[in-house]
Design a protein around this motif. Structure first.
Motif, PDB file in Angstrom:
ATOM      1  N   TYR A  25     -22.596   4.507   0.938  1.00 44.46           N
ATOM      2  CA  TYR A  25     -21.862   3.468  -0.081  1.00 44.46           C
ATOM      3  C   TYR A  25     -23.059   2.693  -0.749  1.00 44.46           C
ATOM      4  N   LEU A  50      -6.098  -6.612   5.636  1.00 42.49           N
ATOM      5  CA  LEU A  50      -5.485  -6.199   4.293  1.00 42.49           C
ATOM      6  C   LEU A  50      -5.487  -7.180   3.443  1.00 42.49           C
ATOM      7  N   SER A  51      -5.716  -6.993   2.002  1.00 41.20           N
ATOM      8  CA  SER A  51      -5.922  -7.858   1.126  1.00 41.20           C
ATOM      9  C   SER A  51      -4.676  -8.760   0.659  1.00 41.20           C
ATOM     10  N   PRO A  70     -11.020   3.618   1.017  1.00 40.88           N
ATOM     11  CA  PRO A  70     -12.253   3.346   1.330  1.00 40.88           C
ATOM     12  C   PRO A  70     -13.280   3.180   0.412  1.00 40.88           C
ATOM     13  N   LEU A  73       0.902  -1.136   0.009  1.00 40.96           N
ATOM     14  CA  LEU A  73      -0.095  -0.045   0.054  1.00 40.96           C
ATOM     15  C   LEU A  73       0.694   1.074   0.027  1.00 40.96           C
ATOM     16  N   ALA A 128     -12.708  -7.986  -0.023  1.00 46.11           N
ATOM     17  CA  ALA A 128     -12.799  -6.838   0.014  1.00 46.11           C
ATOM     18  C   ALA A 128     -14.548  -6.810  -0.133  1.00 46.11           C
ATOM     19  N   SER A 176     -15.820  -8.169  -5.895  1.00 46.24           N
ATOM     20  CA  SER A 176     -16.539  -7.202  -6.900  1.00 46.24           C
ATOM     21  C   SER A 176     -16.179  -5.802  -6.398  1.00 46.24           C
ATOM     22  N   ASP A 231     -12.361  -7.641   4.709  1.00 46.87           N
ATOM     23  CA  ASP A 231     -12.450  -6.227   4.377  1.00 46.87           C
ATOM     24  C   ASP A 231     -11.468  -5.486   5.243  1.00 46.87           C
ATOM     25  N   GLY A 232     -10.703  -4.370   4.777  1.00 47.43           N
ATOM     26  CA  GLY A 232      -9.727  -3.589   5.571  1.00 47.43           C
ATOM     27  C   GLY A 232     -10.419  -2.727   6.527  1.00 47.43           C
ATOM     28  N   ASP A 233     -11.608  -2.358   6.248  1.00 51.01           N
ATOM     29  CA  ASP A 233     -12.371  -1.076   6.990  1.00 51.01           C
ATOM     30  C   ASP A 233     -13.390  -1.810   8.213  1.00 51.01           C
ATOM     31  N   GLY A 288     -16.739  -5.154   1.784  1.00 53.16           N
ATOM     32  CA  GLY A 288     -17.597  -3.960   1.865  1.00 53.16           C
ATOM     33  C   GLY A 288     -18.660  -4.193   2.738  1.00 53.16           C
ATOM     34  N   ILE A 306     -16.963  -0.261   7.415  1.00 49.22           N
ATOM     35  CA  ILE A 306     -18.014  -0.929   6.582  1.00 49.22           C
ATOM     36  C   ILE A 306     -18.434  -2.463   6.869  1.00 49.22           C
ATOM     37  N   HIS A 308      -9.703  -2.142  -8.169  1.00 49.04           N
ATOM     38  CA  HIS A 308      -9.428  -0.830  -8.662  1.00 49.04           C
ATOM     39  C   HIS A 308      -9.010   0.164  -7.749  1.00 49.04           C
TER      40      HIS A 308
HETATM   41  C1  LIG Z   1     -15.729  -0.248  -3.676  1.00 48.48           C
HETATM   42  S1  LIG Z   1     -15.903  -1.216  -2.386  1.00 48.48           S
HETATM   43  C2  LIG Z   1     -16.710  -2.859  -2.780  1.00 48.48           C
HETATM   44  C3  LIG Z   1     -17.345  -3.079  -1.728  1.00 48.48           C
HETATM   45  C4  LIG Z   1     -17.927  -4.683  -2.112  1.00 48.48           C
HETATM   46  N1  LIG Z   1     -17.008  -5.633  -2.657  1.00 48.48           N
HETATM   47  C5  LIG Z   1     -19.043  -4.446  -3.067  1.00 48.48           C
HETATM   48  O1  LIG Z   1     -19.262  -4.898  -4.115  1.00 48.48           O
HETATM   49  O2  LIG Z   1     -20.083  -3.698  -2.984  1.00 48.48           O
HETATM   50  C6  LIG Z   1     -14.206  -1.503  -1.999  1.00 48.48           C
HETATM   51  C7  LIG Z   1     -13.714  -2.000  -0.753  1.00 48.48           C
HETATM   52  O3  LIG Z   1     -12.494  -2.518  -0.704  1.00 48.48           O
HETATM   53  C8  LIG Z   1     -12.065  -2.547   0.672  1.00 48.48           C
HETATM   54  N2  LIG Z   1     -10.598  -2.323   0.575  1.00 48.48           N
HETATM   55  C9  LIG Z   1      -9.913  -1.021   0.141  1.00 48.48           C
HETATM   56  N3  LIG Z   1      -8.373  -1.497   0.117  1.00 48.48           N
HETATM   57  C10 LIG Z   1      -8.217  -2.531   0.589  1.00 48.48           C
HETATM   58  C11 LIG Z   1      -7.376  -3.424   1.082  1.00 48.48           C
HETATM   59  N4  LIG Z   1      -6.011  -3.259   0.905  1.00 48.48           N
HETATM   60  N5  LIG Z   1      -7.628  -4.487   1.772  1.00 48.48           N
HETATM   61  C12 LIG Z   1      -8.701  -5.010   2.183  1.00 48.48           C
HETATM   62  N6  LIG Z   1      -9.868  -4.253   1.837  1.00 48.48           N
HETATM   63  C13 LIG Z   1      -9.615  -2.960   1.115  1.00 48.48           C
HETATM   64  C14 LIG Z   1     -12.752  -1.032   1.117  1.00 48.48           C
HETATM   65  O4  LIG Z   1     -12.686  -0.870   2.470  1.00 48.48           O
HETATM   66  C15 LIG Z   1     -14.240  -1.137   0.362  1.00 48.48           C
HETATM   67  O5  LIG Z   1     -15.156  -1.705   1.145  1.00 48.48           O
END
Ligand SMILES: C[S@@+](CC[C@H](N)C(=O)[O-])C[C@H]1O[C@@H](n2cnc3c(N)ncnc32)[C@H](O)[C@@H]1O
Length: 224
Positions: free
Chosen positions: A28, A110-111, A17, A8, A61, A127, A84-86, A63, A89, A131
């Protein structure tokens, strides 16, 4: 604070986030529902995953767990974990899973450093996530996903893909403003399949494309 050797760190240590900024996280679900053709995308991903009773799956992740909950409702006898890292959410995810009455477990991690042993899952699905990661973090995450999948395990991804026409490319600009240009560049250039293969997956394919108000969403499939 991100360690300097963390994948990261390349993005200036910025954890991105769900909607780019933490203060937008409570919005969200409605934003995604109305801007990404969420229902169609997630239904297609669940159809593609073909989760079987008794299989163990990870929603990477996850969410607010819209996909995790729908997958469990479709295959109740599968064992599904959302990560998920947050923590913010994940609170939404746990609340929604409770309201839906489905048995899911959620972990914060973290992923690129998942808290699971090698070969722990039959399936990893994800999903609208990759990005959020720089190329270095995408590759570190894909290698970590490869590690936690069983031999022959399946990876299924839905995320922003190569823009299918100039209109879709222009629409994607708003996602780039929120989630960053560096992290989204490989997605919109259609480089996800090459990165998935570089991380060691085989039978990598783009299986579907859908035009949405914010750009082209692609589905990808691969296996270890
Ligand atoms: C756009 S949201 C998508 C959430 C869900 N998968 C969906 O389709 O609705 C992206 C998610 O990635 C998580 N995220 C971002 N960077 C991350 C990381 N390095 N490790 C784990 N989760 C991460 C964020 O907290 C967020 O919940």
């Amino acid at each position: 604070m991100t360690r300097p050797d963390s994948p990261l760190a390349e993005a200036g240590g910025r954890y991105i986030p769900a909607l780019g900024y933490r203060w937008l996280t409570p919005l969200y679900d409605p934003v995604v529902r109305w801007t990404t053709r969420e229902r169609a995308v997630k239904a297609a991903l669940i159809e593609q995953v073909r989760l079987q009773p008794g299989e163990r799956a990870l929603d990477l992740a996850c969410g607010s767990a819209t996909l995790t909950i729908a997958a469990k409702q479709k295959t109740p006898a599968a064992d599904i974990v959302g990560v998920d890292g947050d923590e913010g959410i994940l609170g939404q995810a746990r609340r929604k899973a409770g309201q839906a009455g489905v048995g899911l477990s959620f972990d914060r991690a973290l992923s690129h450093e998942l808290p699971y042993p090698d070969g722990a899952f039959d399936v990893v699905m994800s999903s609208l996530f990759f990005h959020h990661l720089t190329r270095t973090a995408k590759l570190a995450t894909l290698r970590e996903v490869h590690r936690v999948l069983k031999p022959g395990g399946r990876l299924h991804i839905a995320d922003w893909g190569g823009a299918s026409n100039p209109l879709m490319r222009a629409a994607f600009f708003l996602v780039q403003l929120l989630d960053g240009f560096e992290t989204t560049a490989d997605n919109v250039a259609g480089r996800m399949p090459a990165l998935i293969a570089e991380a060691g997956f085989v039978d990598v394919s783009e299986t579907w494309r859908l035009s949405t108000p914010l750009g082209t969403v692609s589905l990808y499939a691969a296996r270890t």
